[in-house]
Design an enzyme around this catalytic site. Structure first.
Site, PDB file in Angstrom:
ATOM      1  N   ASP A   1     -40.020  -4.820  43.732  1.00 49.94           N
ATOM      2  CA  ASP A   1     -38.667  -4.441  43.301  1.00 49.94           C
ATOM      3  C   ASP A   1     -38.666  -2.936  43.050  1.00 49.94           C
ATOM      4  O   ASP A   1     -39.452  -2.437  42.252  1.00 49.94           O
ATOM      5  CB  ASP A   1     -38.314  -5.221  42.017  1.00 49.94           C
ATOM      6  CG  ASP A   1     -36.841  -5.127  41.646  1.00 49.94           C
ATOM      7  OD1 ASP A   1     -36.155  -4.183  42.094  1.00 49.94           O
ATOM      8  OD2 ASP A   1     -36.377  -6.005  40.881  1.00 49.94           O
TER       9      ASP A   1
ATOM     10  N   ASP B   1     -31.049  -0.379  44.488  1.00 52.73           N
ATOM     11  CA  ASP B   1     -32.014  -1.266  43.826  1.00 52.73           C
ATOM     12  C   ASP B   1     -32.191  -2.473  44.740  1.00 52.73           C
ATOM     13  O   ASP B   1     -31.203  -3.138  45.081  1.00 52.73           O
ATOM     14  CB  ASP B   1     -31.431  -1.658  42.454  1.00 52.73           C
ATOM     15  CG  ASP B   1     -32.337  -2.573  41.642  1.00 52.73           C
ATOM     16  OD1 ASP B   1     -33.379  -3.006  42.151  1.00 52.73           O
ATOM     17  OD2 ASP B   1     -31.974  -2.858  40.482  1.00 52.73           O
TER      18      ASP B   1
ATOM     19  N   HIS C   1     -26.875  -7.163  37.930  1.00 48.04           N
ATOM     20  CA  HIS C   1     -26.274  -6.214  36.988  1.00 48.04           C
ATOM     21  C   HIS C   1     -25.462  -5.167  37.729  1.00 48.04           C
ATOM     22  O   HIS C   1     -25.760  -4.838  38.872  1.00 48.04           O
ATOM     23  CB  HIS C   1     -27.373  -5.534  36.169  1.00 48.04           C
ATOM     24  CG  HIS C   1     -28.550  -5.058  36.991  1.00 48.04           C
ATOM     25  ND1 HIS C   1     -28.684  -3.762  37.415  1.00 48.04           N
ATOM     26  CD2 HIS C   1     -29.623  -5.728  37.504  1.00 48.04           C
ATOM     27  CE1 HIS C   1     -29.797  -3.648  38.133  1.00 48.04           C
ATOM     28  NE2 HIS C   1     -30.388  -4.826  38.209  1.00 48.04           N
TER      29      HIS C   1
ATOM     30  N   HIS D   1     -28.003  -0.631  34.126  1.00 47.04           N
ATOM     31  CA  HIS D   1     -27.370  -1.877  33.664  1.00 47.04           C
ATOM     32  C   HIS D   1     -26.077  -1.483  32.965  1.00 47.04           C
ATOM     33  O   HIS D   1     -26.050  -1.288  31.762  1.00 47.04           O
ATOM     34  CB  HIS D   1     -28.281  -2.635  32.691  1.00 47.04           C
ATOM     35  CG  HIS D   1     -29.487  -3.210  33.348  1.00 47.04           C
ATOM     36  ND1 HIS D   1     -29.531  -4.521  33.766  1.00 47.04           N
ATOM     37  CD2 HIS D   1     -30.662  -2.663  33.692  1.00 47.04           C
ATOM     38  CE1 HIS D   1     -30.711  -4.752  34.339  1.00 47.04           C
ATOM     39  NE2 HIS D   1     -31.410  -3.639  34.299  1.00 47.04           N
TER      40      HIS D   1
ATOM     41  N   GLU E   1     -29.499 -10.264  42.326  1.00 41.29           N
ATOM     42  CA  GLU E   1     -30.920 -10.613  42.455  1.00 41.29           C
ATOM     43  C   GLU E   1     -31.247 -12.023  41.960  1.00 41.29           C
ATOM     44  O   GLU E   1     -31.755 -12.181  40.869  1.00 41.29           O
ATOM     45  CB  GLU E   1     -31.812  -9.581  41.744  1.00 41.29           C
ATOM     46  CG  GLU E   1     -31.410  -9.248  40.320  1.00 41.29           C
ATOM     47  CD  GLU E   1     -32.373  -8.260  39.660  1.00 41.29           C
ATOM     48  OE1 GLU E   1     -33.539  -8.194  40.068  1.00 41.29           O
ATOM     49  OE2 GLU E   1     -31.949  -7.566  38.732  1.00 41.29           O
TER      50      GLU E   1
ATOM     51  N   GLU F   1     -33.212  -9.165  46.387  1.00 41.49           N
ATOM     52  CA  GLU F   1     -32.179  -8.343  45.765  1.00 41.49           C
ATOM     53  C   GLU F   1     -31.638  -7.287  46.728  1.00 41.49           C
ATOM     54  O   GLU F   1     -32.391  -6.664  47.472  1.00 41.49           O
ATOM     55  CB  GLU F   1     -32.772  -7.624  44.545  1.00 41.49           C
ATOM     56  CG  GLU F   1     -31.798  -6.684  43.840  1.00 41.49           C
ATOM     57  CD  GLU F   1     -32.403  -6.000  42.624  1.00 41.49           C
ATOM     58  OE1 GLU F   1     -33.627  -5.783  42.608  1.00 41.49           O
ATOM     59  OE2 GLU F   1     -31.655  -5.675  41.696  1.00 41.49           O
TER      60      GLU F   1
HETATM   61 CO    CO Z   1     -34.277  -4.528  41.263  1.00 39.41          CO
END
Ligand code: CO
Length: 304
Positions: free
Chosen positions: A82, A93, A163, A171, A196, A289
């Site tokens: 990740d 992300d 998020h 976040h 995710e 994700e």
């Molecule tokens: Co991530």
């Protein structure tokens, strides 16, 4: 421009993710993978949005290497990679789960389960992405994701969520669970989300594990010791918004004293400690994700 920066960081994340995935095999040191990812992000001209997470098997998330990490990936391990990059604070992300190449002592059932968990996380993410558009209720996304995972005979991790992202904010308020909920908040055009889903055949809950190598600056607090003040000021200067790892600080501070100081800073809430997370029953977990931007009739995946 905002969208262009999201596209740029997304492209960098997807290239580094794909390159790093090819390295995952029996005998690879986790710290080598982590350092490869972080240095490639820098080389590509972005900033590191958070320490590279490499979470193996039942470790679900938030594991990054400490300095001198001796953990090694074995054949047959279920490796969740990740990573995040930022351009002007606009974050991409993304995460992928890879079965480590090489000999393993897994039996045929366990090998098949690895593959099925990954497939379920792929489908869960695809499902979430296909439901997303302006006006969609968050509770409905989770409902669809849970349905897909359950139909495949697995369980979503209930206490981990996707998020929303904003500039310099990993976040930023919205949580996107992988289970049905009554959340009637509706997505808006331009919302940026990291989606995710995590999939397991265990209980579907994660607990804190022992290791804590990821932290986030919270606020300046008064400390008597010069050393403690120095560490906190360094953190505030270099990582005012996004998470950092203790490993990064050991370039300037000696590791022995640093760990105690980070504990002290965490206890007084000057920084927030992210514990590594482990599936409660010790079952394996897969995750996938992407970062997406909500559009009127769908969404744009920036980390494809
Ligand atoms: Co991530």
């Amino acid at each position: 421009m905002e969208i262009e920066s999201y596209e740029k960081s997304g492209k960098i994340v997807s290239k580094v993710r794909d390159d790093a995935s090819k390295l995952i095999k029996d005998g690879l040191a986790i710290i080598d993978l982590v350092e490869f990812v972080e240095s490639e992000i820098i080389k590509a001209g972005a900033g590191i949005a958070f320490p590279c997470n490499v979470s193996v098997n039942e470790i679900t998330a938030h594991y990054t290497s400490p300095l001198n990490d001796e953990n090694i990936i074995s054949g047959g391990d279920l490796v969740k990679l990740d990573l995040g990059a930022e351009i002007d604070g606009y974050i991409g992300d993304s995460a992928v789960t890879i079965i480590s190449e090489g000999d393993s002592d897994l039996n045929d059932d366990e090998i098949a389960k690895n593959e099925n968990l990954i497939e379920a996380s792929d489908l869960a993410l695809e499902t979430a992405i296909s439901t997303i558009k302006e006006g969609m209720e968050i509770g409905h996304i989770g409902c669809e994701v849970e349905k897909v995972i359950t139909e495949l005979g697995f369980v979503p991790i209930r206490n981990l969520s996707g998020h929303s992202l904003q500039q310099w904010n990993l976040h930023s308020g919205l949580s996107i669970p992988s289970v049905a909920s009554n959340d009637s908040i509706k997505l808006k055009e331009g919302d940026v989300l990291a989606i995710e889903p995590f999939v397991t055949d265990g209980d579907g809950y994660v607990d804190d594990a022992n290791s804590t190598n990821i932290f986030k600056f919270e606020k300046i607090r008064p400390f008597r010791q010069t050393y403690t003040k120095k560490v906190l000021n360094n953190i505030k200067t270099n990582y005012p918004h996004l998470p950092f790892s203790s490993r990064w600080l050991t370039k300037e501070f000696s590791p022995n004293r640093l760990n105690n100081t980070l504990r002290e800073l965490s206890q007084s809430m000057a920084i927030y400690p992210y514990h590594a997370l482990i599936e409660k029953t010790g079952a394996r977990v897969a995750q996938k994700e992407h970062t997406i931007i909500v559009e009127k009739e769908g969404c744009q995946i920036t980390t494809k």
